[in-house]
Write a protein that holds these residues in place. Structure first.
Motif, short mmCIF file in Angstrom:
data_model
loop_
_atom_site.label_atom_id
_atom_site.label_comp_id
_atom_site.label_asym_id
_atom_site.label_seq_id
_atom_site.Cartn_x
_atom_site.Cartn_y
_atom_site.Cartn_z
N PHE A 222 -22.79 94.49 -97.32
CA PHE A 222 -23.57 94.68 -96.10
C PHE A 222 -23.68 93.32 -95.42
O PHE A 222 -24.22 92.38 -95.99
CB PHE A 222 -24.96 95.24 -96.41
CG PHE A 222 -25.83 95.31 -95.18
CD1 PHE A 222 -25.59 96.28 -94.21
CD2 PHE A 222 -26.85 94.40 -94.97
CE1 PHE A 222 -26.36 96.34 -93.06
CE2 PHE A 222 -27.62 94.45 -93.83
CZ PHE A 222 -27.39 95.43 -92.87
N GLY A 224 -24.25 92.97 -91.57
CA GLY A 224 -25.21 93.00 -90.49
C GLY A 224 -25.10 91.76 -89.62
O GLY A 224 -24.02 91.37 -89.19
N ASN A 225 -26.22 91.10 -89.40
CA ASN A 225 -26.22 89.87 -88.60
C ASN A 225 -26.30 88.62 -89.47
O ASN A 225 -26.85 87.59 -89.08
CB ASN A 225 -27.39 89.89 -87.60
CG ASN A 225 -28.74 89.97 -88.29
OD1 ASN A 225 -28.82 90.17 -89.50
ND2 ASN A 225 -29.81 89.82 -87.52
N ALA A 306 -20.80 101.07 -93.93
CA ALA A 306 -21.17 99.70 -93.58
C ALA A 306 -20.26 99.02 -92.56
O ALA A 306 -20.71 98.11 -91.86
CB ALA A 306 -21.20 98.85 -94.86
N ARG A 308 -18.69 99.52 -89.59
CA ARG A 308 -18.95 99.43 -88.15
C ARG A 308 -20.17 98.54 -87.86
O ARG A 308 -20.16 97.71 -86.95
CB ARG A 308 -19.17 100.82 -87.56
CG ARG A 308 -19.28 100.82 -86.03
CD ARG A 308 -19.51 102.22 -85.49
NE ARG A 308 -19.51 102.18 -84.05
CZ ARG A 308 -18.42 102.22 -83.29
NH1 ARG A 308 -17.22 102.31 -83.87
NH2 ARG A 308 -18.50 102.17 -81.98
N ILE A 309 -21.22 98.71 -88.67
CA ILE A 309 -22.41 97.86 -88.52
C ILE A 309 -22.04 96.40 -88.75
O ILE A 309 -22.47 95.50 -88.03
CB ILE A 309 -23.51 98.30 -89.51
CG1 ILE A 309 -23.96 99.72 -89.19
CG2 ILE A 309 -24.69 97.34 -89.48
CD1 ILE A 309 -24.86 100.33 -90.25
N ASN A 310 -21.24 96.16 -89.79
CA ASN A 310 -20.81 94.79 -90.10
C ASN A 310 -20.01 94.18 -88.96
O ASN A 310 -20.20 93.01 -88.60
CB ASN A 310 -19.96 94.79 -91.37
CG ASN A 310 -20.76 95.11 -92.62
OD1 ASN A 310 -21.98 95.06 -92.62
ND2 ASN A 310 -20.06 95.44 -93.69
N TYR A 312 -20.02 95.00 -85.77
CA TYR A 312 -20.85 94.75 -84.58
C TYR A 312 -21.74 93.53 -84.79
O TYR A 312 -21.87 92.67 -83.90
CB TYR A 312 -21.71 95.98 -84.28
CG TYR A 312 -22.50 95.83 -82.99
CD1 TYR A 312 -21.86 95.62 -81.77
CD2 TYR A 312 -23.90 95.90 -83.00
CE1 TYR A 312 -22.59 95.48 -80.60
CE2 TYR A 312 -24.62 95.76 -81.84
CZ TYR A 312 -23.96 95.56 -80.63
OH TYR A 312 -24.68 95.42 -79.47
N GLY A 313 -22.34 93.42 -85.97
CA GLY A 313 -23.15 92.24 -86.26
C GLY A 313 -22.34 90.97 -86.20
O GLY A 313 -22.79 89.94 -85.67
#
Length: 325
Positions: A222, A224-225, A306, A308-310, A312-313
């Motif tokens: 994960f 994220g940002n 995970a 797509r979120i990764n 984008y972040g």
């Protein structure tokens, strides 16, 4: 000929039987975390429990991360506390099968929900919680409350309205060492990387390192940002230590850190390369994501949940890095 209806006693008996079956199923589901927590021994003094390879869900009852513990001559030191209060209870019960010594301290590698929601069991047992002071921001920013609301919805009944979030008793401002029961422990700060407050714990006599989520073994991390540049530097730091055993935040432990850090490192590098190129060329995220070849990682566990979120972040992180140049 019309079928005769069951008598009232027969219908009542069927209802009672169905209710008993449902209650038994719920009881068995409630016992599942305890049954799943089978400590894996990695050295003379150190163990860990292995979470599911996927994301936290109702199906795995939030058990998707690892936690470890070290049994010293006099006490037990715990590393992380898993992702729900029942899992915290189950982890303490698993420890108690191996040792009746007091649990003196819980060291949190970082304040992500899947690593600390089980703390209540250890606080009730008298343990002191240590974490890096960067974790204070998690509670002050509203992020902790927002994540709790999400977990109460997604992981009910394992996380519910009675779940309380526990802050550290001692906030660390930097690395430190301590001795406990004849063993020497070293805490090193690695964040901000995967999280602002990442730290790792080394058991020096055993050559065992608990690195939290700096390494996700066998699954997509994960991101994220996260500060992926610092994360890559932390991975290099871990590889340079050449520990005998590296206990990860997710996935099986490693006895070859340099090799097993490869997946996490390569995935982070690929995210930075592909999203960085899109930022430089001013390609919108949706277009950049669609044109990227993800086939190298698409079969790895947790990719669908995970990636797509990764991406984008990472896109947003690289935009910020570009503006800061």
């Amino acid at each position: 000929m019309a079928r005769s209806r069951p008598s009232l006693p027969a219908r009542l008996h069927a209802i009672v039987a169905l209710a008993a079956t449902l209650l038994l199923s719920l009881a068995q589901a409630g016992d599942a975390p305890a049954q799943a927590l089978q400590p894996i021994r990695v050295s003379e003094h150190a163990w860990y429990v292995l979470g599911d390879a996927g994301m936290a869900s109702g199906a795995n009852q939030g058990f998707n991360s690892n936690a470890g513990f070290v049994i010293t001559r006099d006490s037990v030191i715990v590393i992380d506390a898993l992702g729900t209060p029942p899992l915290g209870d189950a982890l303490l019960a698993a420890i108690r099968k191996l040792s009746s010594k007091p649990v003196k301290r819980v060291i949190l590698t970082h304040y992500h929900a899947d690593h600390f929601y089980g703390l209540a069991a250890f606080k009730a047992a008298g343990a002191e919680v240590w974490a890096h002071e960067a974790g204070k921001e998690y509670f002050g920013s509203g992020e902790a409350a927002a994540r709790l609301a999400q977990r109460q919805k997604d992981l009910f009944p394992w996380v519910d309205e009675s779940t309380r979030l526990i802050q550290a008793d001692r906030w660390l401002s930097g690395g430190t060492r301590f001795e406990e029961g004849g063993l020497h422990f070293r805490i090193d700060i690695l964040g901000p990387a995967h999280a602002p407050e990442d730290l790792m714990l080394t058991v020096e006599e055993d050559g065992v390192v608990f690195c939290g989520d700096i390494l996700f073994a066998g699954r997509i991390p994960f991101v994220g940002n996260a500060d992926s540049k610092r994360w890559l530097a932390a991975i290099d730091t871990l590889a340079g230590l050449k520990p005998k055993v590296l206990v990860t935040g997710h996935g099986r432990h490693s006895t070859d850190a340099a090799a097993d850090l490869t997946l996490t490192r390569d995935y982070l590098l690929y995210l930075r390369e592909q999203m960085g190129k899109a930022v430089e060329e001013m390609v919108p995220f949706e277009e950049a994501y669609a044109r990227t070849d993800w086939s190298r990682f698409s079969k790895v566990p947790a990719f669908e949940a995970a990636n797509r979120i990764n991406a984008y972040g990472s896109y947003l992180t690289l935009e910020r890095e570009s503006l800061a140049r």
